[in-house]
Design a protein around this motif. Structure first.
Motif, short mmCIF file in Angstrom:
data_model
loop_
_atom_site.label_atom_id
_atom_site.label_comp_id
_atom_site.label_asym_id
_atom_site.label_seq_id
_atom_site.Cartn_x
_atom_site.Cartn_y
_atom_site.Cartn_z
N ALA A 7 43.11 27.57 39.70
CA ALA A 7 41.67 27.63 39.90
C ALA A 7 41.28 29.05 40.27
N THR A 8 40.41 29.64 39.49
CA THR A 8 40.01 31.03 39.70
C THR A 8 38.51 31.16 39.54
N GLU A 9 37.88 31.87 40.46
CA GLU A 9 36.45 32.14 40.34
C GLU A 9 36.25 33.33 39.40
N LYS A 10 35.39 33.13 38.41
CA LYS A 10 35.18 34.19 37.42
C LYS A 10 33.69 34.40 37.16
N ALA A 11 33.31 35.68 37.05
CA ALA A 11 31.96 36.01 36.59
C ALA A 11 31.84 35.62 35.12
#
Length: 211
Positions: A7-11
């Motif tokens: 799980a990674t937060e990405k723009a």
């Protein structure tokens, strides 16, 4: 044996990039967001953008929630288990913004919709999002390619599937709202959308672990 879930937060500029090639699997429901959901999204985004008096880097971030993908670590191909409605609506929004910008800016926005092929390399255009088979060609022709937007708005609604009707309705709504904005404001909006709006991308190798 533990399942690898990332799980990674990405723009958004990283979501709509060569890192991902999204496909909507056949078992997913059709595109179902109506004007109500599209309006809520656009209103929220413009509200978070603010009046343009501060730099985009200082504007409040906007979180679009999470999307769940079946995806291996070493390839961009990704089946969308959850997130179809947002990815499709955001692609429609980008296509409308592209239609309202100058040619130079429009070319930059196109990169978020598809990666242009190169005839000398023998490569075809590579679309960031592929809908279910029934709507794939319709979406590509009228939204992603950007050459048939006027034709889309003139199509007889009675001849369209429910999902195609929603695509048409939401495209018309975004156009009606955004064409009231000056080009500088539109460019600010694209900058905000791609750099200050975030998705949490959850990747897993199979359907069972995705659920």
């Amino acid at each position: 044996m533990p399942v690898a879930i990332h799980a990674t937060e990405k723009a958004l500029f990283k979501v709509f990039s060569n890192d991902f090639a999204f496909s909507i699997p056949a078992y997913q429901r059709p595109y179902a967001w109506t004007r109500e959901q599209a309006s809520e999204l656009l209103t929220d985004l413009l509200s978070f953008l603010g009046d343009g008096s501060e730099s985009i880097t200082d504007a409040n971030p906007y979180f679009l929630g999470s999307i769940v993908l079946i995806k291996s670590e070493d390839a961009p191909e990704a089946d969308v288990v959850d997130g179809q409605q947002r990815l499709t609506t955001l692609t429609i929004l980008l296509a409308i913004l592209r239609s309202l910008l100058s040619q130079e800016s429009a070319l930059e926005v196109t990169k978020f919709i598809y990666q242009k092929g190169n005839k000398f390399e023998g490569t075809d255009d590579r679309y960031r999002l592929k809908l279910r088979k029934r709507d794939e060609d319709f979406f590509r022709k009228h939204i992603q390619d950007g050459k048939s937007l006027d034709a889309l708005l003139e199509l007889d609604t009675s001849q369209l599937t429910d999902s195609q009707q929603n695509i048409q309705i939401n495209a018309r709504y975004f156009l009606e709202e955004l064409q009231q904005l000056a080009e500088q404001r539109l460019e600010q909006f694209v900058h905000y959308l791609m750099t200050r709006c975030f998705l949490v991308v959850v990747s897993t190798p199979d359907l069972d672990s995705a659920y």
